[in-house]
Scaffold this active site. Structure first.
Site, PDB file in Angstrom:
ATOM      1  N   GLU A 185      24.582  35.919  20.520  1.00 24.41           N
ATOM      2  CA  GLU A 185      24.762  36.815  19.379  1.00 24.41           C
ATOM      3  C   GLU A 185      25.883  36.291  18.469  1.00 24.41           C
ATOM      4  O   GLU A 185      26.932  35.860  18.948  1.00 24.41           O
ATOM      5  CB  GLU A 185      25.111  38.211  19.899  1.00 24.41           C
ATOM      6  CG  GLU A 185      25.176  39.289  18.833  1.00 24.41           C
ATOM      7  CD  GLU A 185      25.362  40.676  19.429  1.00 24.41           C
ATOM      8  OE1 GLU A 185      25.246  41.661  18.682  1.00 24.41           O
ATOM      9  OE2 GLU A 185      25.618  40.772  20.651  1.00 24.41           O
ATOM     10  N   CYS A 210      20.802  42.179  22.248  1.00 17.85           N
ATOM     11  CA  CYS A 210      21.920  42.596  23.103  1.00 17.85           C
ATOM     12  C   CYS A 210      21.850  44.069  23.501  1.00 17.85           C
ATOM     13  O   CYS A 210      21.100  44.449  24.388  1.00 17.85           O
ATOM     14  CB  CYS A 210      23.253  42.270  22.424  1.00 17.85           C
ATOM     15  SG  CYS A 210      24.672  42.328  23.563  1.00 17.85           S
ATOM     16  N   PRO A 233      57.203  34.380  36.227  1.00 22.05           N
ATOM     17  CA  PRO A 233      58.230  34.813  37.169  1.00 22.05           C
ATOM     18  C   PRO A 233      57.555  35.136  38.501  1.00 22.05           C
ATOM     19  O   PRO A 233      56.782  36.091  38.600  1.00 22.05           O
ATOM     20  CB  PRO A 233      58.810  36.077  36.517  1.00 22.05           C
ATOM     21  CG  PRO A 233      58.371  36.021  35.085  1.00 22.05           C
ATOM     22  CD  PRO A 233      57.043  35.324  35.105  1.00 22.05           C
ATOM     23  N   LEU A 234      57.776  34.335  39.504  1.00 21.85           N
ATOM     24  CA  LEU A 234      57.117  34.468  40.808  1.00 21.85           C
ATOM     25  C   LEU A 234      58.034  35.248  41.741  1.00 21.85           C
ATOM     26  O   LEU A 234      59.040  34.734  42.198  1.00 21.85           O
ATOM     27  CB  LEU A 234      56.809  33.081  41.366  1.00 21.85           C
ATOM     28  CG  LEU A 234      56.027  32.992  42.675  1.00 21.85           C
ATOM     29  CD1 LEU A 234      54.701  33.717  42.569  1.00 21.85           C
ATOM     30  CD2 LEU A 234      55.800  31.532  43.050  1.00 21.85           C
ATOM     31  N   GLY A 278      57.413  36.794  44.745  1.00 23.04           N
ATOM     32  CA  GLY A 278      57.189  36.875  46.184  1.00 23.04           C
ATOM     33  C   GLY A 278      56.308  38.045  46.549  1.00 23.04           C
ATOM     34  O   GLY A 278      56.000  38.251  47.727  1.00 23.04           O
ATOM     35  N   GLY A 279      55.882  38.833  45.549  1.00 18.82           N
ATOM     36  CA  GLY A 279      54.964  39.937  45.775  1.00 18.82           C
ATOM     37  C   GLY A 279      53.531  39.526  45.488  1.00 18.82           C
ATOM     38  O   GLY A 279      53.261  38.437  44.969  1.00 18.82           O
ATOM     39  N   ILE A 280      52.609  40.432  45.774  1.00 23.35           N
ATOM     40  CA  ILE A 280      51.194  40.066  45.730  1.00 23.35           C
ATOM     41  C   ILE A 280      50.666  39.906  44.308  1.00 23.35           C
ATOM     42  O   ILE A 280      49.730  39.146  44.071  1.00 23.35           O
ATOM     43  CB  ILE A 280      50.356  41.088  46.536  1.00 23.35           C
ATOM     44  CG1 ILE A 280      49.040  40.444  46.969  1.00 23.35           C
ATOM     45  CG2 ILE A 280      50.118  42.360  45.730  1.00 23.35           C
ATOM     46  CD1 ILE A 280      48.350  41.155  48.087  1.00 23.35           C
ATOM     47  N   ASP A 281      51.252  40.618  43.329  1.00 21.87           N
ATOM     48  CA  ASP A 281      50.717  40.540  41.967  1.00 21.87           C
ATOM     49  C   ASP A 281      51.003  39.188  41.326  1.00 21.87           C
ATOM     50  O   ASP A 281      50.095  38.528  40.801  1.00 21.87           O
ATOM     51  CB  ASP A 281      51.296  41.663  41.105  1.00 21.87           C
ATOM     52  CG  ASP A 281      50.784  43.028  41.525  1.00 21.87           C
ATOM     53  OD1 ASP A 281      49.627  43.104  41.971  1.00 21.87           O
ATOM     54  OD2 ASP A 281      51.532  44.019  41.417  1.00 21.87           O
ATOM     55  N   SER A 282      52.253  38.760  41.335  1.00 22.52           N
ATOM     56  CA  SER A 282      52.553  37.437  40.764  1.00 22.52           C
ATOM     57  C   SER A 282      51.938  36.336  41.613  1.00 22.52           C
ATOM     58  O   SER A 282      51.585  35.269  41.099  1.00 22.52           O
ATOM     59  CB  SER A 282      54.067  37.236  40.635  1.00 22.52           C
ATOM     60  OG  SER A 282      54.707  37.320  41.884  1.00 22.52           O
TER      61      SER A 282
END
Length: 716
Positions: free
Chosen positions: A45, A175, A365-366, A368-372
């Site tokens: 499209e 579509c 910014p890492l 040490g948690g699961i998200d980063s």
């Protein structure tokens, strides 16, 4: 085979306003289709300007440049000998339409405007386009002078019609029209259309592909017929990732399928189908009676206007063992698991964003948690895809050129390992304070080593102390954490100082680390707030969740955990097990023997509960009262009505008072149906009566009347 046809559909990685690049990808797909013997080519499209132009569609330039590109396609010898379908905006009688232009051998056959607009969720087509409401009717469209000069035509048919070749009939279903209750393919199929083409720009969302495939199969199962589905692919300039997956279906079976996630800019899918199979599938007498009765919605039962083209879609065949054509056999539809979708979709989106933004890499910014951690693993997944595309028997030259440019390498360099790419384009940084634990610092370090990122480990206490000292100097008051006797206001302020300083440091390091490493350019900062934290407002405004883009901003914590468990094995990253077993924490408060900050305790609800709240609020369109009435039935066996009432009221109170944060939310990859992204997907106020006086009163009154089923469950 009695009447074989070879048909082609495609996915293209188009880019909004990249007219020249879009043209080259269109031409490449046409050339590939012809090389495979196809006589019909279908594209995505609005493929000439790119689907995601948004308000640029209101500019005359966009329409003008689209006509200029169409002229180049019409006059290019590569487009001869094949019926082509391309998409662009067209101004007809001073009204802007989203159109398909079908052309053959340098002449326009017809222009088909879109009739039903996508205008909810991520889509605002009615903001730009007007739907064609005259079913079964045609106008004459006067062509611009440059097009008339190129084609020798002064005007062409414009409207709701079908194309009749010498051996078949082709109809367009654009579509969103597939997803409507009274889809055009129904009337077209009853009127004899055998080949349905659907040019789309459909975005990726977790667990969404099944619906698309089911509708396409169903479209040809009852009617009989061939369905060609084309789709855009890639990030064309916004939060969406268009997930390709071009399909060809025949009589309810999928016979060809392209990939859903790919770094290829052009993907062409073809199938050989016998038109006699379509005609045999339509032999039912009940179908014949409905077709003979006509359809009152188009030209009072007279059927569609047919635009006749002296052209054969069929393929001449010689009846020898060596050259006889074979019909493409039905295949099993391939679906990715949600974990694979997270590994692939955001990774492809990040690659497109990186190569098209002309920056040198990413910074995160890492913590040490699961998200980063999940964000970093998605970047690593991107590096895996890049290496896979660059190596092997048929390397992708476009990916090779892009990765060499981004990494500053020579024209002969070919990356062999994803860690090799990661080290050149990805910087991770652990920003510790006195409230950080040794465990999170070690996890961040080990993850960086495993994925190959350039890792920085720093302690920012001196910066935090400087900010606090300035406040003390000005006010003669020193704020304290809650565990040291401070008030809630002091405690929150001290946490937010750390969070916001991380954002400042992230941007400084993103700009200067390449310089430190002797490289040119800067890095894009990645955010790592998940969809549930954004929904609840469990983040600091302008903290390190404020970034350039966020690949997990539309993904739930629950799905992220499953993704990490998948990547631990599939990506050979055993360190990810430590992230899965860790308690989610912001580490912004002092750790004591009696207290360790935990996200779910801070929020007053679990991440799984947040996902439920999010779906009820957005997908099921529930306010506080209707949400409570639904959850009483779903949660009543484990929670009392007053307990459920308190959870619902707590959620809506926190959601409402933090709603303003969504106005500055980092642009995020859209992956979830309940995303609270205020900028595109979730258009709601950001100033609420956060205690919802009437709604909460009705909830409390009803909760007092409902029997408590949880008691029986607990005693049982």
């Amino acid at each position: 085979m009695g009447h074989p046809v070879i048909l082609a559909t495609c996915s293209l990685n188009q880019w909004a306003l990249d007219f020249e690049g879009n043209k080259e990808r269109i031409l490449q797909s046409i050339v590939e289709a012809k090389q495979r013997g196809a006589k019909l080519r279908v594209g995505p499209e609005l493929e000439i300007p790119g689907y995601g132009c948004f308000d640029h569609f209101l500019e005359g330039d966009t329409v003008l440049h689209s006509w200029e590109i169409l002229c180049q396609l019409l006059t290019d010898e590569k487009t001869r000998g094949i019926l082509c379908d391309v998409g662009m905006p067209i101004l007809h009688r001073s009204t802007l339409y989203n159109c398909r232009v079908l052309f053959l051998d340098g002449r326009i056959v017809m222009i088909r405007p879109k009739m039903w607009m996508a205008n909810d969720g991520n889509y605002r087509e009615l903001r730009y386009f007007t739907p064609w409401s005259r079913r079964g009717e045609l106008d004459d469209h006067i062509l611009p002078r440059m097009v008339a000069a190129a084609t020798g035509q002064e005007s062409v048919p414009f409207g709701d019609a079908v194309v009749s070749t010498r051996d078949s009939v082709v109809g367009v279903e654009l579509c969103e029209e597939l997803f409507t209750p009274n889809s055009p393919h129904i009337a077209m199929g009853l009127d004899g259309v055998e080949i349905f083409i659907n040019p789309s720009a459909s975005h990726h969302e977790l667990r969404k592909l099944h619906r698309r495939v089911d509708l396409i199969r169903e479209a040809t199962l009852k009617l009989g017929g061939i369905y060609l589905y084309a789709n855009q692919q890639g990030c064309d300039g916004d939060r969406l990732y268009y997930d390709g997956c071009p399909l060809i279906a025949c009589n309810g079976n999928i016979v060809a399928q392209g990939s859903q996630f790919s770094l290829d800019d052009v993907q062409v899918v073809t199938a050989t189908i016998d038109l006699d199979d379509v005609r045999a599938a339509r032999a039912s007498k009940s179908r014949g009676m409905q077709a003979a009765m006509g359809n009152g919605t188009i030209r009072a039962g007279k059927g569609f206007e047919r635009i006749r083209v002296p052209f054969d879609l069929g393929v001449r065949q010689e009846w020898t063992d060596d050259t006889a054509l074979q019909s493409t056999k039905p295949i099993e539809t391939r679906y990715h698991t949600p974990e694979e979708e997270i590994a692939l979709g955001p990774a492809c989106w990040l690659w497109d964003y990186l190569r098209r933004s002309r920056t040198q890499g990413y910074f995160i910014p890492l913590s040490g948690g699961i998200d980063s951690c999940a964000t970093s693993v998605i970047v690593f997944s991107m590096c895996r895809l890049v290496v896979k595309a660059c190596t092997g028997p048929n390397p992708n030259e476009q990916v090779l050129a892009d990765v060499r440019r981004i990494c500053g390498e020579s024209s002969t360099w070919v990356p062999q390992r994803p860690q090799e790419v990661s080290n050149k384009i990805f910087v991770t940084c652990y920003m510790g304070t006195e409230n950080s634990s040794g465990e999170t610092r070690q996890r961040a370090k080990e993850l960086a080593e495993a994925i190959g990122s350039y890792h920085v480990d720093l302690n920012m206490d001196i910066v935090v102390s400087a900010i606090v000292s300035l406040f003390v100097l000005v006010t003669n008051k020193k704020p304290q954490f809650k565990v040291h006797g401070g008030t809630a206001a002091e405690n929150l302020a001290l946490q937010n100082i750390q969070a916001r300083l991380r954002m400042l440091l992230a941007y400084m390091f993103a700009q200067l680390v390449p310089w430190v490493r002797g490289q040119l350019g800067g890095l894009l900062v990645l955010g790592s707030a998940n969809v549930d934290e954004s929904l609840r407002g469990y983040l600091t405004k302008y903290d390190c969740s404020s970034a350039d883009i966020n690949p997990i901003g539309g993904i739930s914590k629950t799905d992220l955990k499953r993704f990490i468990a998948y990547a631990q094995t599939s990506f050979s990253l055993p360190v990810l097990g430590d992230f899965l077993n860790a308690t989610p924490t912001a580490e912004l408060e002092p750790i004591t023997n009696e207290y360790v900050q935990a996200d779910e305790a801070d929020m007053g609800m679990t991440y799984d509960e947040l996902s439920v709240f999010g779906r009820l609020r957005k997908v099921d369109k529930c306010g506080p009262y209707s949400m409570f009435t639904k959850l009483v039935h779903e949660w009543g066996d484990r929670l009392s009505p007053p307990e459920i009432a308190e959870k619902v009221k707590r959620f809506f109170f926190e959601y409402a008072r933090n709603r303003h944060k969504m106005t500055t939310l980092t642009p995020s990859y859209h992956a979830e149906s309940y995303s609270p992204d205020d900028n595109r997907f979730d258009l709601r106020p950001f100033l609420y009566p956060s205690r919802f006086p009437l709604q909460f009163k009705k909830i409390d009154e009803l909760a007092a009347k409902i029997p408590d089923r949880s008691k029986a469950a607990k005693t049982g």
